[in-house]
Design a protein around this motif. Sequence first.
Motif, PDB file in Angstrom:
ATOM      1  N   ALA A 164       8.124  34.475  -4.678  1.00 54.44           N
ATOM      2  CA  ALA A 164       7.925  33.683  -3.460  1.00 54.44           C
ATOM      3  C   ALA A 164       8.415  32.258  -3.633  1.00 54.44           C
ATOM      4  O   ALA A 164       9.033  31.682  -2.729  1.00 54.44           O
ATOM      5  CB  ALA A 164       6.447  33.695  -3.081  1.00 54.44           C
ATOM      6  N   ALA A 169       5.287  40.995   0.926  1.00 58.25           N
ATOM      7  CA  ALA A 169       6.515  40.508   0.285  1.00 58.25           C
ATOM      8  C   ALA A 169       7.688  41.450   0.495  1.00 58.25           C
ATOM      9  O   ALA A 169       8.844  40.996   0.581  1.00 58.25           O
ATOM     10  CB  ALA A 169       6.279  40.305  -1.216  1.00 58.25           C
ATOM     11  N   TYR A 226       4.901  36.373   3.034  1.00 59.80           N
ATOM     12  CA  TYR A 226       4.165  36.217   1.782  1.00 59.80           C
ATOM     13  C   TYR A 226       4.285  34.761   1.336  1.00 59.80           C
ATOM     14  O   TYR A 226       5.332  34.320   0.868  1.00 59.80           O
ATOM     15  CB  TYR A 226       4.728  37.161   0.717  1.00 59.80           C
ATOM     16  CG  TYR A 226       4.063  37.005  -0.631  1.00 59.80           C
ATOM     17  CD1 TYR A 226       2.676  37.104  -0.760  1.00 59.80           C
ATOM     18  CD2 TYR A 226       4.818  36.777  -1.776  1.00 59.80           C
ATOM     19  CE1 TYR A 226       2.061  36.959  -1.994  1.00 59.80           C
ATOM     20  CE2 TYR A 226       4.217  36.647  -3.019  1.00 59.80           C
ATOM     21  CZ  TYR A 226       2.838  36.728  -3.122  1.00 59.80           C
ATOM     22  OH  TYR A 226       2.235  36.590  -4.343  1.00 59.80           O
ATOM     23  N   ARG A 227       3.214  34.017   1.514  1.00 61.10           N
ATOM     24  CA  ARG A 227       3.193  32.581   1.204  1.00 61.10           C
ATOM     25  C   ARG A 227       1.948  32.285   0.363  1.00 61.10           C
ATOM     26  O   ARG A 227       0.955  31.766   0.864  1.00 61.10           O
ATOM     27  CB  ARG A 227       3.170  31.745   2.478  1.00 61.10           C
ATOM     28  CG  ARG A 227       4.372  31.961   3.395  1.00 61.10           C
ATOM     29  CD  ARG A 227       4.181  31.212   4.711  1.00 61.10           C
ATOM     30  NE  ARG A 227       5.266  31.434   5.632  1.00 61.10           N
ATOM     31  CZ  ARG A 227       6.327  30.638   5.760  1.00 61.10           C
ATOM     32  NH1 ARG A 227       6.436  29.565   4.986  1.00 61.10           N
ATOM     33  NH2 ARG A 227       7.276  30.901   6.637  1.00 61.10           N
TER      34      ARG A 227
END
Length: 686
Positions: free
Chosen positions: A230, A300, A637-638
């Motif tokens: 990420a 993700a 996705y963070r």
Amino acid sequence: MSIATPHPPAPANRLAATTSPYLQQHARNPVDWWPWCDEALTLAREQDRPILLSIGYSACHWCHVMAHESFEDPATAELMNRLFINIKVDREERPDLDRIYQSAHQLLSQRTGGWPLTVFLTPDDHTPFFAGTYFPREARFGLPSFGQLLEGVERAYREQPEAIRQQNQGLMAALAELEPIAAGKLPDAALLNTALRQLAASFDAEHGGFGDAPKFPHATNLELLFRRYAATLAQGQPDQRALRMAAFTLERMIRGGLTDQLGGGFCRYSVDAQWMIPHFEKMLYDNGPLLALCCDAFTATGEPLFRDAAHSTADWILREMQSPEGGYYSSLDADSEGHEGRFHVWDRAQVQTLLSEAEYAPFAAVYGLNLPANFEGRWHLHGYRTPAEVAAEQGLDLAEIEARLASARATLYVERERRVHPGRDEKILTAWNALAIKGMARAARVLERPDYLESAEQSLRFIRLTLWRDGRLLATCRDGVAHLNAYLDDYANLLDALLELLQTRWSAADLRFAIDLAEVLLDQFHDPQSGGFWFTGRDHEPLIHRPKPLGDESMPAGNGIAAHALQRLGHLLGEPRYLDAAANTLKLAAESIQRMPYAHATLLFALDEHLEPPETLIIRAADDRLATLQHQAQQGYRPRRLVLAIPSDETGLPGTLAAMSAGERPRIYRCRGTHCEPPVESLAER
């Protein structure tokens, strides 16, 4: 492995009155067992009899084997009762004792420990002078018989007191040397890359995972790889290798025998490199983090496999692990009817009888029933081939193959439910519940399942009502009896879980509870001189050692979780005490991380966010605009973004949140670390 027919039970002993299912499993042994208590310790001292300390847990297969072979045997029990004060400990209720005596075992034997743990202690100061794990009733596996061991250890205690005294002094010095010394500076940022290189060097490109058998589902290492992906994706240079190692490993775990293909949930670990044959116990502390990891993997990658695994794991927790009162139970046993894995494995002929020909053909091809048996002449379901491969081979659409597989699994699940189920450990542990709350809260958000959120909230309510008393947590509860001072893992993981819940739905009460937990962490567990957090509180029972655990083991390290969660809460509220405690923990851990970076993934999460604080979005709005903006802000996705959606009518917010006022139109405040930007009205304005 089968277990021998048990001896006739003796009358109930003292363990019958305990809250631990593991101790109660030994309540009718002929051994004169004591729980760990002042009375037993005093008796050993007054009678000058060494202590035989036996530590295990209810889902442990080899604990059952040793119990049936030795503790149920009248002749062995006579030896134990005559020579020792015998104390039985549930490692899940007393991780403080287990942690200390596992370390002592490693120092004494120069081997890693495990369960059952068998330790002999001097009666005056409880220092171990001999330690091992499983011992058979008859000499085999290169081990002496347990009876021979008992007589030899007691004789050594009587005949070699000076040698034991000197050994004990050396052991205590060695335990003290295990404790970290603050380096005075933060760990080097390069250690993040070193950890990734170490994982890559041990990566099994054929089967996934790291190293050879046995293979454990180390969720923190996989999370480290996903976080790396990420971070590099945000920089425009995605680390595809990190993504592949994490996603491929999790895929093989999900498709393989580590996962219960019919009922959902992950088993403890795989005895082979292929993730095929597990130790069949299912532990809540594995499934909570792995549930969160499956959600992250789906976010993700978008792969349905990870979404489906998250659903099946969360559904298993809901169906089999949540008590009527709301708390989550601890584990399911590996054994049923005296045999490990009996509940899970199949005869091929039975499967053929239960399924239609159209169902059996793809089912056998995917799960290996067309191959030789893989577990003691029977079949444990393991994904040898993917549904897509079988669809191509059999000339059918993938959707049709998936439908037939789902129908077959449903049929076999119904049939399996008729079997004798493995035992369930129904004690409710605060730390393990916290891990499950975090996983269920994330699943509720990612999968848009309100029932998962309600499940997490039920567990939290149970903790608040039953395990939170007079401003302190208790560690365990069963049948309404809550007791034992909580440990670092309880406070740290529950604080972390509350931060996850707050990102799923707002609750002022939960934020206040998080602050209360943080204050107890600082008051009871934090070392203001050297940094870091002790495993036990200041007013805990004095033991021979007070460790500060730094490395991730079967559970994430309490110091890592505490540093990470306090750091996030400190940024959220603008509270420097929390930030300082997190930074000093990292300084204390610098040398330990340097020695083995990949084993400290949780602390590396905290280091990463110390070096580059996460982004926090505070949304103030009313009505459906609040939920809409929150949903938009949480897309993708963070892992380095926190989103709190606070209704516009909420007042009396603590710390820097008080300045983030609502308006007639939505306001979005963006902060990074302690720096906040002026509010905007939409995410597009950022």
